[in-house]
Design an enzyme around this catalytic site. Structure first.
Site, mmCIF file in Angstrom:
data_model
loop_
_atom_site.group_PDB
_atom_site.id
_atom_site.type_symbol
_atom_site.label_atom_id
_atom_site.label_comp_id
_atom_site.label_asym_id
_atom_site.label_seq_id
_atom_site.Cartn_x
_atom_site.Cartn_y
_atom_site.Cartn_z
ATOM 1 N N ASP A 43 -3.058 -13.947 31.192
ATOM 2 C CA ASP A 43 -2.188 -13.174 30.329
ATOM 3 C C ASP A 43 -0.890 -12.998 31.127
ATOM 4 O O ASP A 43 -0.867 -13.168 32.347
ATOM 5 C CB ASP A 43 -2.829 -11.820 29.976
ATOM 6 C CG ASP A 43 -2.177 -11.226 28.746
ATOM 7 O OD1 ASP A 43 -2.816 -10.426 28.049
ATOM 8 O OD2 ASP A 43 -1.016 -11.606 28.459
HETATM 9 C C1 GLC Z 1 1.073 -10.231 26.125
HETATM 10 C C2 GLC Z 1 -0.293 -10.244 25.458
HETATM 11 C C3 GLC Z 1 -0.811 -11.624 25.159
HETATM 12 C C4 GLC Z 1 0.364 -12.495 24.794
HETATM 13 C C5 GLC Z 1 1.191 -12.675 26.062
HETATM 14 C C6 GLC Z 1 2.483 -13.439 25.782
HETATM 15 O O1 GLC Z 1 1.106 -9.249 27.102
HETATM 16 O O2 GLC Z 1 -1.326 -9.500 26.097
HETATM 17 O O3 GLC Z 1 -1.755 -11.518 24.071
HETATM 18 O O4 GLC Z 1 -0.068 -13.745 24.317
HETATM 19 O O5 GLC Z 1 1.510 -11.449 26.688
HETATM 20 O O6 GLC Z 1 3.319 -12.693 24.971
#
Ligand code: GLC
Length: 738
Positions: free
Chosen positions: A264
């Protein structure tokens, strides 16, 4: 002879010329992906391999420019393709060609209980991602619904591992047919947003294997997902994005995952662990994944210079980088370098139709009873009967594709509930806002001045006095502390003074239809005072048309709840063991409810939910015959067939989800009263009946014995429950496992 010799000589020269050289294997798409991976790897320098394993921008990783291996481009999210983001900030790029189709939130998809809906959804969103030239779509999310307060439940598929495991597979398969990788998330145990970046989850192996992993396992082993996103939180002391247990032991070891693990955004925290524990692509480091920026360059990422140094110094084995680079190359050959991938399509009528169809099939009719002799069941709403149809509520007009966090969408079209109702009922519709929640905000909520609250409420109540019927459209929204990433709700109640407004309206007009738009259960103190309640979800581009079609009866609702609605918050399992169980003590959190999540808790502890898992009414009725079982005894390795006759006894066509639950009557370990092990959605004309079959195997009877560390089915008596919801059981039948 001389002439021939010359010809041969010229041919030999020609053949040797570079232009005629044999195409390198990695560029030859007639070769297997494995051969191409090996060949590419053999041509790459160590530096080039390391560069594959971390971001070069907010949403992209570098390929291998020298070898003509393209970059990987990623995009949120699970409900549609997010607008273009700037190279190195969370700001939007303000392009003019990236307004997408918004599909319903995944709670709605789960609420259809129809895998065909997942297939058409995955195909359509995959086509949009392909058209936008994205190689990895950052979704779907399948974290289990453990508490109604979790800010991101709206992005996930409910509280039951069997339902989520069944619904996630077609979505992934169809997305990936577009040469776009799905990226199932957030692996694993990201079941809240409070302290999401570091909270350490402690739980039993039983809860891990029986509740929280199955949907990810199905995504890998049945869905064939090409990438998976590690979650922000810790699990048993290690960050999930480089957890030896989750990534090496379970995902790559037990499940045989051959794809790439992506963090993430900001989920990586340690080079050594990231190197050794199976992380493949590091994204978004040193940011909060939403708004804050990193001050580091991409070379400072954990899997960049620091990793290269450790490799060169022999502090981590070279095998780690070859495994990572191979997985990233495999992902590239499957997507950006896949020469057979289609071209995709964007905001087409077909996509809007998919969005509307899923929305219509996912809307759940929670209640539709006569309130008194004078007040009949109000749905379906026949416009001919009314002169003034009052629509009250901010969610009738608020753009709900905005906000919510990373699943936010810039759309070409979003039909609001009010527009849908105006199209359906024309000028009989009068609208008043009733309540106000302020701007779409991440940081905090606008405090609405009391004078505004009072005047909006007074106007709505005044309007309701002479309305023939009131359609209330409220619920939650995508504001911070509502259905929104990076925060949890701070109350189970409806926000923005809605309960006071609802009570005020009911005092002057009892003929009120409630339409709740949310991704979570809410408290309903007024539930006995209203005849009809519709659970509508964040439905996307066709929201208003879907809601109007169901309210009017043009579409007969057939959705079923993918999670329980507790009467009050402390009836929920996660809220029954003090702070350490939810939200934790800010460092650690213990899932003390263990395997008794959702209806498993309500059933076993005999705490009735307000609306049960699997509940959903129809404008018609269905009768069930007696379940019949092929044999009263099952030997190991055998299977049994359970059949039941279902009939549409009403006057209109409808769809029913016939659900099969199994209960282990006696077991050496605690087991829930019953667990979902099968469901079938059937469509029946008035008077039509059909036989529904379910096959039961020993796998359906197993539990994870964490002393023996394996799945076991214990001999003894089992009970099959067949019903229209987890509590509306129409027939039971017993059998025993030898
Ligand atoms: C965010 C989310 C994830 C997302 C990523 C990119 O913090 O937790 O679900 O795909 O970052 O935006």
């Amino acid at each position: 002879m001389k002439k021939q010799l010359i010809t041969v000589f010229v041919m030999a020269i020609l053949f040797a010329l570079p232009g005629k050289a044999q195409k390198p294997v990695y560029l030859d798409d007639t070769k297997s992906i494995e051969d191409r991976v090996k060949d590419a790897l053999s041509r790459m320098t160590l530096e080039e391999k390391v560069k594959l394993c971390h971001a070069q921008s907010k949403f992209s990783t570098s390929g291998v420019p020298r070898l003509g291996i393209p970059e990987l481009w990623m995009s949120d999210g699970p409900h549609g393709v997010r607008e273009e983001i700037l190279w190195n900030s969370w700001g939007v790029a303000s392009w003019t060609n990236d307004s997408c189709t918004a599909f319903p939130a995944l709670t709605c998809l789960a609420a259809t209980w129809n895998p065909n809906m997942s297939a058409i959804y995955g195909k359509a969103i995959g086509e949009e991602a392909r058209y936008r030239k994205k190689d990895v779509l950052l979704g779907p999310g399948v974290n289990m619904y453990r508490t109604p307060l979790n800010g991101r439940n709206f992005e996930y598929m409910g509280e039951d591992p069997f339902l989520a495991s069944t619904m996630v597979v077609p979505y992934i398969q169809e997305v990936q047919k577009n040469g776009v990788s799905a990226c199932v998330k957030h692996y694993a145990l990201n079941n809240q947003e409070i302290w999401r970046g570091h909270i350490n989850v402690e739980l039993s192996d039983r809860a891990l294997y029986e509740i929280y992993l199955p949907a990810f396992k199905a995504a890998v082993q049945k869905g064939g997902v090409w990438s998976i996103m590690g979650s922000y939180n810790k699990v048993r002391g290690q960050h999930a994005c480089h957890s030896e247990l989750l990534l090496q032991n379970i995902l790559k070891g037990q499940w045989g995952f051959d794809g790439a693990v992506i963090t993430d955004w900001g989920g990586a925290h340690d080079t050594r662990e990231a190197a050794l524990n199976g992380l493949d692509i590091e994204m978004g480091s040193f940011t909060n994944g939403l708004t804050s920026e990193s001050v580091f360059t991409y070379d400072d990422y954990y899997l960049a210079k620091a990793y290269l140094k450790m490799l060169k110094e022999g502090k981590v084995p070279m095998s780690t980088i070859d495994d990572k680079a191979s997985r990233v190359l495999r992902l590239i050959f499957r997507t950006s370098m896949n020469s057979k991938k289609p071209w995709g399509s964007f905001t087409s009528e077909e996509h809007y139709k998919v969005s509307r169809t899923v929305a219509e099939e996912g809307i759940v009719l929670l209640k539709n009873d006569p309130l008194s002799k004078k007040i009949p069941a109000l749905l379906p709403l026949d416009g001919a009967k009314y002169h003034k149809i009052l629509v009250v509520g901010e969610n009738a007009t608020r753009r709900l594709t905005e906000g919510g966090g990373s699943s936010v969408l810039k759309v070409k079209k979003e039909v609001s509930p009010l527009v849908g109702l105006l199209a359906k009922y024309g000028d009989k519709v009068v609208y008043t806002k009733g309540y106000e929640s302020g701007r779409v905000m991440y940081e905090n909520i606008d405090k609405i001045p009391a004078s505004v609250v009072d005047s909006l409420r007074a106007e709505a109540i005044k309007q309701a006095m002479d309305a023939d019927v009131v359609i209330y459209i409220g619920g939650l929204n995508k504001n911070h502390l509502q259905d929104c990433e990076a925060g949890d709700r701070d109350s189970y109640a409806l926000p923005f003074g809605q309960n006071e407004l609802i009570n005020g309206l009911l005092k002057v007009n009892k003929k009120m239809v409630m339409v709740l738009i949310s991704g979570n259960a809410v408290e309903m103190p007024w539930v006995k005072d209203v005849s009809s309640i519709l659970q509508a979800w964040y439905l996307g581009s066709e929201s208003g048309n879907a809601i109007a079609n169901v309210l009017s009866g043009e579409v007969n609702p057939s959705g079923k709840l993918p999670f329980s609605f507790p009467v009050k918050l402390k009836d929920n399992a996660a809220h029954s063991f003090g702070e350490i169980c939810y939200p934790g003590d800010s460092i650690n959190e213990e899932y003390k409810e263990d395997i008794l999540v959702g209806y498993r808790w309500h059933d076993t502890k005999k705490i009735p939910a307000l609306f049960s898992f699997g509940h959903g009414l129809s404008y018609t009725n269905f009768s069930y015959g007696k379940a019949i079982i092929s044999d009263k005894a099952m030997a190991e390795g055998d299977s049994l067939v359970v059949t039941i006759l279902v009939k549409n006894t009403g006057k209109i066509a409808g769809k029913e989800v016939v659900q099969l639950y199994i209960g282990d009557e006696k077991c050496t370990l605690v087991r829930p009263l019953k667990e979902l092990k099968g469901f079938k959605k059937i469509a029946l004309q008035p008077g039509e009946e059909t036989v529904v079959n379910f096959t039961i195997t020993a796998d359906d009877l197993k539990f994870y014995n964490d002393q023996a560390s394996k799945w076991i089915a214990e001999a003894g008596k089992f009970k099959v429950y067949i019903g229209s919801s987890s509590t509306d059981i129409r027939s039971k039948i017993e059998f025993s496992l030898q």
